[in-house]
Scaffold this motif. Structure first.
Motif, short mmCIF file in Angstrom:
data_model
loop_
_atom_site.label_atom_id
_atom_site.label_comp_id
_atom_site.label_asym_id
_atom_site.label_seq_id
_atom_site.Cartn_x
_atom_site.Cartn_y
_atom_site.Cartn_z
N ARG A 64 0.84 -1.20 0.00
CA ARG A 64 0.00 0.00 0.00
C ARG A 64 0.87 1.26 0.00
N SER A 65 1.98 1.21 0.75
CA SER A 65 2.77 2.43 0.88
C SER A 65 3.59 2.76 -0.37
N VAL A 66 3.66 1.85 -1.35
CA VAL A 66 4.37 2.24 -2.58
C VAL A 66 3.37 2.59 -3.69
N SER B 4 -0.03 5.03 -5.04
CA SER B 4 -0.56 6.36 -4.72
C SER B 4 -1.86 6.16 -3.94
N GLU B 5 -2.26 7.20 -3.20
CA GLU B 5 -3.33 7.04 -2.23
C GLU B 5 -4.65 6.53 -2.78
N LYS B 6 -4.99 7.01 -3.99
CA LYS B 6 -6.34 6.73 -4.49
C LYS B 6 -6.48 5.34 -5.09
N GLU B 7 -5.39 4.75 -5.49
CA GLU B 7 -5.54 3.53 -6.29
C GLU B 7 -5.61 2.25 -5.44
N THR B 8 -6.37 1.29 -5.94
CA THR B 8 -6.36 -0.05 -5.36
C THR B 8 -6.26 -1.05 -6.51
N PRO B 9 -5.05 -1.29 -6.98
CA PRO B 9 -4.91 -2.19 -8.12
C PRO B 9 -5.27 -3.62 -7.73
N ARG B 10 -5.58 -4.42 -8.72
CA ARG B 10 -5.72 -5.84 -8.43
C ARG B 10 -4.32 -6.44 -8.45
N ILE B 11 -4.15 -7.48 -7.65
CA ILE B 11 -2.81 -8.05 -7.52
C ILE B 11 -2.81 -9.51 -7.97
N THR B 12 -1.81 -9.88 -8.77
CA THR B 12 -1.63 -11.30 -9.08
C THR B 12 -0.27 -11.73 -8.52
N ILE B 13 -0.30 -12.75 -7.68
CA ILE B 13 0.94 -13.27 -7.12
C ILE B 13 1.43 -14.39 -8.03
N LEU B 14 2.69 -14.32 -8.43
CA LEU B 14 3.30 -15.45 -9.14
C LEU B 14 4.19 -16.19 -8.14
N THR B 15 4.02 -17.51 -8.09
CA THR B 15 4.82 -18.27 -7.12
C THR B 15 4.93 -19.72 -7.58
N ASP B 16 5.81 -20.49 -6.91
CA ASP B 16 5.89 -21.90 -7.28
C ASP B 16 5.21 -22.76 -6.21
N LYS C 14 -5.35 -8.67 1.92
CA LYS C 14 -6.81 -8.85 1.83
C LYS C 14 -7.57 -7.57 1.43
N ASP C 15 -6.92 -6.41 1.54
CA ASP C 15 -7.60 -5.18 1.11
C ASP C 15 -7.61 -5.05 -0.42
N PHE C 16 -6.85 -5.91 -1.08
CA PHE C 16 -6.80 -5.85 -2.54
C PHE C 16 -7.54 -7.07 -3.09
N HIS C 17 -7.91 -6.98 -4.35
CA HIS C 17 -8.44 -8.17 -5.00
C HIS C 17 -7.22 -8.97 -5.47
N THR C 18 -6.96 -10.09 -4.80
CA THR C 18 -5.70 -10.80 -5.05
C THR C 18 -5.95 -12.22 -5.55
N ARG C 19 -5.22 -12.62 -6.59
CA ARG C 19 -5.26 -14.01 -7.03
C ARG C 19 -3.83 -14.49 -7.24
#
Ligand code: DQA
Length: 518
Positions: free
Chosen positions: A32-34, A36-48, A64-69
């Protein structure tokens, strides 16, 4: 903003680097701290799959504050290929990933390299965050914005520079690092110490070149010093025009070993440790490193075990020749005049290179054949309901030691027989099922004391039957000699073995049984 421990200051922006215990649980706040204040992007985690089994739930929970998959793929260098990149891009595009969204690379060097690369080419560049989970990733791969994949003709041949928005390293994750991964990362830290942080090299001399043996506090500060060392070099030469080439110290011979063994026998860092030793030989010849100093450094590096390999001098030389062709006919050797005095040299005599290759072939023969390859790598020790109260709970039946003490003893025994273990306990049936499922690929075997669920849980029985991983049922007390309702286990038909009534020795026996199966 949680203050970052370190920063990478580049002309276009400054990248915060958090290096702390438990950082994963604060991932959401840090990300969140990197933004900008207004945005809430969706997040995709890449992992093995290995990392997902251990950390994906916590990462998603923290975000959990983001839409994450998540996109989860199999582990290993073999995945750093076009084919995997393509499936990742296909999935991102078809799931509607947008330019303003964010990728998070959660894993070791393979994951962060491929994640950064996908981020750099998707829609001509999207933002990403690196969450390195290994010592190698934290101290080296995730810092500096080099991203890429391998090509059939060589490693890292395709790639870009694409800096992440932030680097978030949770030092707690190192607790689950397999032994050879420790070594792999240790080599890069030792390299940075020799290049630019002599105080760290002194510590390494005093304690050990293998960081898996280091006390917690010293380890944490060593990792930060090594990161700082790499950051300084990247800040001075982000695009590897000049000084950043120094980071290849030990890598020319190291790479030759990897090529000669088809990337199969050695972890990158194991090859780099040996490459550093051969570099010392060349440094004495070519740039006047005093031989006493070379011996002193070599004695430290030689303490790290590595696999044995029968490689000929010619194989090493031909791998070097191949690298030379790629570099327009000239190999740039990174050598040491002294600790902290690296030099780049391109006129090293062939006979000196041959001598160093001869030395290297000798080290390779002396390697350690036994502990590599044929060991049982991973066992999950799972304890069910009420076993968290061991020590306090009916001591006349279950003994007086606590669960922590029991786990510690099992851990020590596992170390002796070269088995890596993870211990988990839960009072909840559903959670035990989740753990069996989650660790089914990570673990080669599971030791399970299901507590009272032993006698009733068809759902746990189904979970054990559903996975291929062998499960050994263990009970501290002898259930065949207790109340009638305890005499039957609904789980034993789907377990490979039941061990009952032997106290903690039952867990040891299970461990040894699994180790022998491998
Ligand atoms: C136990 C035996 C079970 O019957 C009991 O419910 C336990 C512990 C044992 O380790 O002896 O909780 O699994």
């Amino acid at each position: 903003m949680i203050p970052p421990e370190l920063q990478l200051a580049l002309p276009e922006r400054t990248i915060p680097i958090w290096v702390q215990d438990g950082a994963l649980s604060r991932l959401g706040t840090m990300v969140r701290s990197v933004l900008s204040e207004k945005e809430t992007p969706r997040i995709t985690i890449l992992t093995d799959e290995n990392v997902a089994a251990l950390y994906l739930d916590e990462a998603i929970n923290s975000l959990k504050d983001f839409h994450t998959r998540a996109i989860v793929f199999p582990p290993g260098e073999g995945e750093k290929q076009f084919a995997r990149l393509r499936t990742i891009l296909d999935e991102l595009i078809s799931e509607g990933f947008q330019r303003s969204d964010l990728l998070v690379g959660l894993g070791g060097g393979v994951v962060t390299d491929i994640c950064g690369f996908a981020a750099s080419i998707l829609y001509r560049g999207v933002r990403w965050v690196a969450v390195p989970t290994t010592l190698l990733g934290m101290s080296d791969a995730a810092i500096g914005g080099k991203t890429g994949i391998d090509h059939a003709l060589g490693k890292n041949l395709i790639g870009t520079f694409h800096q992440p928005q932030a680097i978030i390293a949770d030092l707690d994750m190192l607790k689950t690092l397999p032994e050879r991964e420790w070594r792999s990362g240790s080599a890069e830290v030792a390299k940075t110490a020799l290049l630019s942080t002599p105080e760290l090299w002194q510590e390494i001399q005093k304690i050990s070149p293998d960081f898996s043996n280091w006390p917690q506090e010293e380890l944490q500060s060593a990792i930060r010093v090594a990161m700082r060392g790499k950051i300084d070099i990247v800040e001075a030469d982000e695009r590897e025009q000049n000084q950043r080439r120094l980071l290849n110290l030990g890598h020319t011979f190291g790479h030759a070993i990897e090529v000669a063994t088809n990337y199969q026998a050695f972890r990158h860092g194991e090859a780099v440790f040996l490459g550093l030793r051969a570099m010392l030989h060349l440094s004495v010849r070519a740039v006047g490193l005093p031989s006493e100093e070379a011996h002193a450094i070599d004695a430290v590096l030689a303490k790290v075990p590595h696999p044995a390999a029968e490689i000929s001098i010619d194989q090493i030389l031909s791998a070097l020749e191949h690298d030379k062709k790629k570099a327009h006919g000239k190999l740039h050797w990174i050598l040491l005049k002294a600790v902290e005095q690296p030099v780049i040299v391109d006129d090293v005599k062939d006979e000196w290179v041959r001598e160093a290759a001869e030395e290297l072939v000798g080290y390779l023969k002396e390697g350690d054949a036994a502990p590599f390859g044929n060991r049982l790598s991973r066992v999950l020790v799972l304890n069910g309901p009420n076993l968290n109260l061991l020590g306090e709970r009916e001591p006349e039946v279950y003994g007086s030691q606590t669960l922590q003490e029991l786990e510690e003893k099992i851990r020590r025994r596992a170390e002796q027989i070269d088995v890596e273990i993870l211990c988990r306990q839960s009072n909840h049936e559903g959670e035990l099922i989740d753990l069996l499922q989650r660790f089914r690929h990570w673990a080669d075997g599971i030791i399970f004391n299901p507590g009272a669920f032993t006698h009733t849980s068809i759902a746990l029985r189904d979970a054990i039957a559903a996975i291929d991983t062998p499960v050994i049922e263990v009970h501290l007390s002898d259930i065949s000699k207790r109340e009638d309702f305890r005499r039957q286990s609904v789980l034993s038909p789907v377990c490979v073995r039941q061990i009952s009534g032997k106290g903690i020795s039952g867990y040891f026996e299970a461990l040894e049984f699994l180790a022998e199966q491998k």
